[in-house]
Design a protein around this motif. Sequence first.
Motif, PDB file in Angstrom:
ATOM      1  N   GLN A  56       3.859  11.222  -3.043  1.00  0.00           N
ATOM      2  CA  GLN A  56       3.831  11.906  -1.752  1.00  0.00           C
ATOM      3  C   GLN A  56       3.389  13.355  -1.905  1.00  0.00           C
ATOM      4  OE1 GLN A  56       7.286  11.372   0.738  1.00  0.00           O
ATOM      5  NE2 GLN A  56       7.509   9.224   0.134  1.00  0.00           N
ATOM      6  N   ARG A  57       3.871  14.029  -2.915  1.00  0.00           N
ATOM      7  CA  ARG A  57       3.521  15.437  -3.123  1.00  0.00           C
ATOM      8  C   ARG A  57       2.018  15.597  -3.384  1.00  0.00           C
ATOM      9  NH1 ARG A  57       6.799  19.064  -3.093  1.00  0.00           N
ATOM     10  NH2 ARG A  57       8.581  17.861  -3.767  1.00  0.00           N
ATOM     11  N   ARG A  58       1.471  14.724  -4.196  1.00  0.00           N
ATOM     12  CA  ARG A  58       0.031  14.793  -4.501  1.00  0.00           C
ATOM     13  C   ARG A  58      -0.803  14.565  -3.239  1.00  0.00           C
ATOM     14  NH1 ARG A  58      -3.652  13.567  -9.124  1.00  0.00           N
ATOM     15  NH2 ARG A  58      -5.646  13.882  -8.110  1.00  0.00           N
ATOM     16  N   ILE A  59      -0.409  13.576  -2.451  1.00  0.00           N
ATOM     17  CA  ILE A  59      -1.131  13.280  -1.211  1.00  0.00           C
ATOM     18  C   ILE A  59      -1.091  14.490  -0.288  1.00  0.00           C
ATOM     19  CG2 ILE A  59      -1.138  11.844   0.866  1.00  0.00           C
ATOM     20  CD1 ILE A  59       0.032   9.579  -0.938  1.00  0.00           C
ATOM     21  N   ALA A  60       0.093  15.074  -0.125  1.00  0.00           N
ATOM     22  CA  ALA A  60       0.239  16.240   0.753  1.00  0.00           C
ATOM     23  C   ALA A  60      -0.660  17.381   0.288  1.00  0.00           C
ATOM     24  CB  ALA A  60       1.704  16.679   0.800  1.00  0.00           C
ATOM     25  N   GLU A  61      -0.660  17.642  -0.999  1.00  0.00           N
ATOM     26  CA  GLU A  61      -1.486  18.733  -1.536  1.00  0.00           C
ATOM     27  C   GLU A  61      -2.970  18.449  -1.336  1.00  0.00           C
ATOM     28  OE1 GLU A  61      -0.291  19.136  -5.611  1.00  0.00           O
ATOM     29  OE2 GLU A  61       1.674  19.953  -5.082  1.00  0.00           O
ATOM     30  N   ASP A  62      -3.394  17.236  -1.665  1.00  0.00           N
ATOM     31  CA  ASP A  62      -4.813  16.887  -1.569  1.00  0.00           C
ATOM     32  C   ASP A  62      -5.341  16.932  -0.140  1.00  0.00           C
ATOM     33  OD1 ASP A  62      -4.844  16.508  -4.296  1.00  0.00           O
ATOM     34  OD2 ASP A  62      -5.044  14.318  -4.202  1.00  0.00           O
ATOM     35  N   LEU A  63      -4.537  16.479   0.794  1.00  0.00           N
ATOM     36  CA  LEU A  63      -4.984  16.404   2.186  1.00  0.00           C
ATOM     37  C   LEU A  63      -4.642  17.647   3.003  1.00  0.00           C
ATOM     38  CD1 LEU A  63      -4.132  12.677   3.017  1.00  0.00           C
ATOM     39  CD2 LEU A  63      -6.351  13.660   2.389  1.00  0.00           C
ATOM     40  N   GLY A  64      -3.869  18.552   2.416  1.00  0.00           N
ATOM     41  CA  GLY A  64      -3.506  19.769   3.137  1.00  0.00           C
ATOM     42  C   GLY A  64      -2.565  19.524   4.297  1.00  0.00           C
ATOM     43  N   VAL A  65      -1.642  18.580   4.106  1.00  0.00           N
ATOM     44  CA  VAL A  65      -0.649  18.280   5.138  1.00  0.00           C
ATOM     45  C   VAL A  65       0.739  18.536   4.576  1.00  0.00           C
ATOM     46  CG1 VAL A  65      -2.112  16.549   6.261  1.00  0.00           C
ATOM     47  CG2 VAL A  65      -0.488  15.818   4.515  1.00  0.00           C
ATOM     48  N   GLY A  66       1.710  18.612   5.446  1.00  0.00           N
ATOM     49  CA  GLY A  66       3.082  18.827   5.011  1.00  0.00           C
ATOM     50  C   GLY A  66       3.674  17.576   4.391  1.00  0.00           C
ATOM     51  N   ILE A  67       4.604  17.784   3.518  1.00  0.00           N
ATOM     52  CA  ILE A  67       5.276  16.651   2.877  1.00  0.00           C
ATOM     53  C   ILE A  67       5.987  15.794   3.920  1.00  0.00           C
ATOM     54  CG2 ILE A  67       7.423  17.874   2.348  1.00  0.00           C
ATOM     55  CD1 ILE A  67       5.686  15.402  -0.004  1.00  0.00           C
ATOM     56  N   ALA A  68       6.445  16.390   5.009  1.00  0.00           N
ATOM     57  CA  ALA A  68       7.105  15.624   6.075  1.00  0.00           C
ATOM     58  C   ALA A  68       6.135  14.634   6.716  1.00  0.00           C
ATOM     59  CB  ALA A  68       7.675  16.560   7.132  1.00  0.00           C
ATOM     60  N   THR A  69       4.887  15.015   6.832  1.00  0.00           N
ATOM     61  CA  THR A  69       3.879  14.112   7.392  1.00  0.00           C
ATOM     62  C   THR A  69       3.686  12.907   6.488  1.00  0.00           C
ATOM     63  OG1 THR A  69       2.758  15.967   8.458  1.00  0.00           O
ATOM     64  CG2 THR A  69       1.479  13.949   8.181  1.00  0.00           C
ATOM     65  N   VAL A  70       3.649  13.145   5.187  1.00  0.00           N
ATOM     66  CA  VAL A  70       3.485  12.057   4.224  1.00  0.00           C
ATOM     67  C   VAL A  70       4.748  11.193   4.204  1.00  0.00           C
ATOM     68  CG1 VAL A  70       3.004  11.456   1.829  1.00  0.00           C
ATOM     69  CG2 VAL A  70       1.893  13.445   2.859  1.00  0.00           C
ATOM     70  N   SER A  71       5.909  11.824   4.273  1.00  0.00           N
ATOM     71  CA  SER A  71       7.168  11.072   4.289  1.00  0.00           C
ATOM     72  C   SER A  71       7.252  10.169   5.514  1.00  0.00           C
ATOM     73  CB  SER A  71       8.358  12.024   4.269  1.00  0.00           C
ATOM     74  OG  SER A  71       8.379  12.747   3.068  1.00  0.00           O
ATOM     75  N   ARG A  72       6.754  10.652   6.631  1.00  0.00           N
ATOM     76  CA  ARG A  72       6.733   9.840   7.849  1.00  0.00           C
ATOM     77  C   ARG A  72       5.883   8.597   7.624  1.00  0.00           C
ATOM     78  NH1 ARG A  72       3.537   8.893  12.152  1.00  0.00           N
ATOM     79  NH2 ARG A  72       4.508   8.587  14.165  1.00  0.00           N
ATOM     80  N   GLY A  73       4.742   8.755   6.970  1.00  0.00           N
ATOM     81  CA  GLY A  73       3.897   7.610   6.651  1.00  0.00           C
ATOM     82  C   GLY A  73       4.610   6.626   5.732  1.00  0.00           C
ATOM     83  N   ALA A  74       5.349   7.145   4.759  1.00  0.00           N
ATOM     84  CA  ALA A  74       6.091   6.280   3.837  1.00  0.00           C
ATOM     85  C   ALA A  74       7.158   5.488   4.580  1.00  0.00           C
ATOM     86  CB  ALA A  74       6.720   7.119   2.723  1.00  0.00           C
ATOM     87  N   ARG A  75       7.844   6.143   5.503  1.00  0.00           N
ATOM     88  CA  ARG A  75       8.860   5.439   6.303  1.00  0.00           C
ATOM     89  C   ARG A  75       8.217   4.347   7.157  1.00  0.00           C
ATOM     90  NH1 ARG A  75      10.739  10.603   6.986  1.00  0.00           N
ATOM     91  NH2 ARG A  75       9.913  10.723   9.099  1.00  0.00           N
ATOM     92  N   ALA A  76       7.063   4.649   7.729  1.00  0.00           N
ATOM     93  CA  ALA A  76       6.361   3.666   8.551  1.00  0.00           C
ATOM     94  C   ALA A  76       5.964   2.451   7.719  1.00  0.00           C
ATOM     95  CB  ALA A  76       5.134   4.290   9.196  1.00  0.00           C
ATOM     96  N   LEU A  77       5.499   2.678   6.498  1.00  0.00           N
ATOM     97  CA  LEU A  77       5.134   1.559   5.636  1.00  0.00           C
ATOM     98  C   LEU A  77       6.347   0.709   5.298  1.00  0.00           C
ATOM     99  CD1 LEU A  77       2.561   3.085   3.133  1.00  0.00           C
ATOM    100  CD2 LEU A  77       2.127   1.427   4.951  1.00  0.00           C
ATOM    101  N   LYS A  78       7.464   1.332   4.974  1.00  0.00           N
ATOM    102  CA  LYS A  78       8.692   0.597   4.648  1.00  0.00           C
ATOM    103  C   LYS A  78       9.164  -0.207   5.842  1.00  0.00           C
ATOM    104  CE  LYS A  78      10.374   3.642   1.030  1.00  0.00           C
ATOM    105  NZ  LYS A  78      11.373   4.627   0.645  1.00  0.00           N
ATOM    106  N   ARG A  79       9.058   0.364   7.021  1.00  0.00           N
ATOM    107  CA  ARG A  79       9.500  -0.292   8.249  1.00  0.00           C
ATOM    108  C   ARG A  79       8.638  -1.520   8.543  1.00  0.00           C
ATOM    109  NH1 ARG A  79       8.856   3.822  11.570  1.00  0.00           N
ATOM    110  NH2 ARG A  79       6.787   3.158  12.147  1.00  0.00           N
ATOM    111  N   ASP A  80       7.366  -1.422   8.232  1.00  0.00           N
ATOM    112  CA  ASP A  80       6.427  -2.505   8.541  1.00  0.00           C
ATOM    113  C   ASP A  80       6.411  -3.615   7.499  1.00  0.00           C
ATOM    114  OD1 ASP A  80       5.781  -1.145  10.836  1.00  0.00           O
ATOM    115  OD2 ASP A  80       3.938  -0.280  10.042  1.00  0.00           O
ATOM    116  N   LEU A  81       7.107  -3.425   6.382  1.00  0.00           N
ATOM    117  CA  LEU A  81       7.115  -4.465   5.332  1.00  0.00           C
ATOM    118  C   LEU A  81       7.956  -5.628   5.714  1.00  0.00           C
ATOM    119  CD1 LEU A  81       7.276  -2.356   2.083  1.00  0.00           C
ATOM    120  CD2 LEU A  81       5.334  -3.546   3.041  1.00  0.00           C
TER     121      LEU A  81
END
Length: 81
Positions: A56-81
Motif C-alpha cells: 500500500q505504501r509503495r502504491i501511494a508513493e508511486d501514484l501520489g495519493v494518500g495512504i487512506a485512498t489506497v487503504s480504501r481500495g484494499a478494503r473494497a477488494l476484501k469486501r468483494d472477495l
Amino acid sequence: MNTPDPHTQELLDRLLAAEDREALLQLLQSLLTPAELSEIPKRLQILKRLQAGESQRRIAEDLGVGIATVSRGARALKRDL
C-alpha cells in the motif's frame, strides 16, 4: 451487489450507450471536473496493483495519493472477495 438507485442506473445507461472511447471521454469530461476525472484512473491502478500484491505504501508513493485512498481500495477488494 445492491440495485442502484434510479439516478445511478441512468448514469450507467448513459455510460454504456457511448459509441466509442471518444464519446465516453466527452461524456465523462462533461460530468466530472478535471481533478475528478484524473482520480478515476488512479483508483483503477490502485485496485490493479493491490491485486498484484504491491504494498500500500509503495502504491501511494508511486501514484501520489494518500495512504487512506489506497487503504480504501484494499478494503473494497476484501469486501468483494
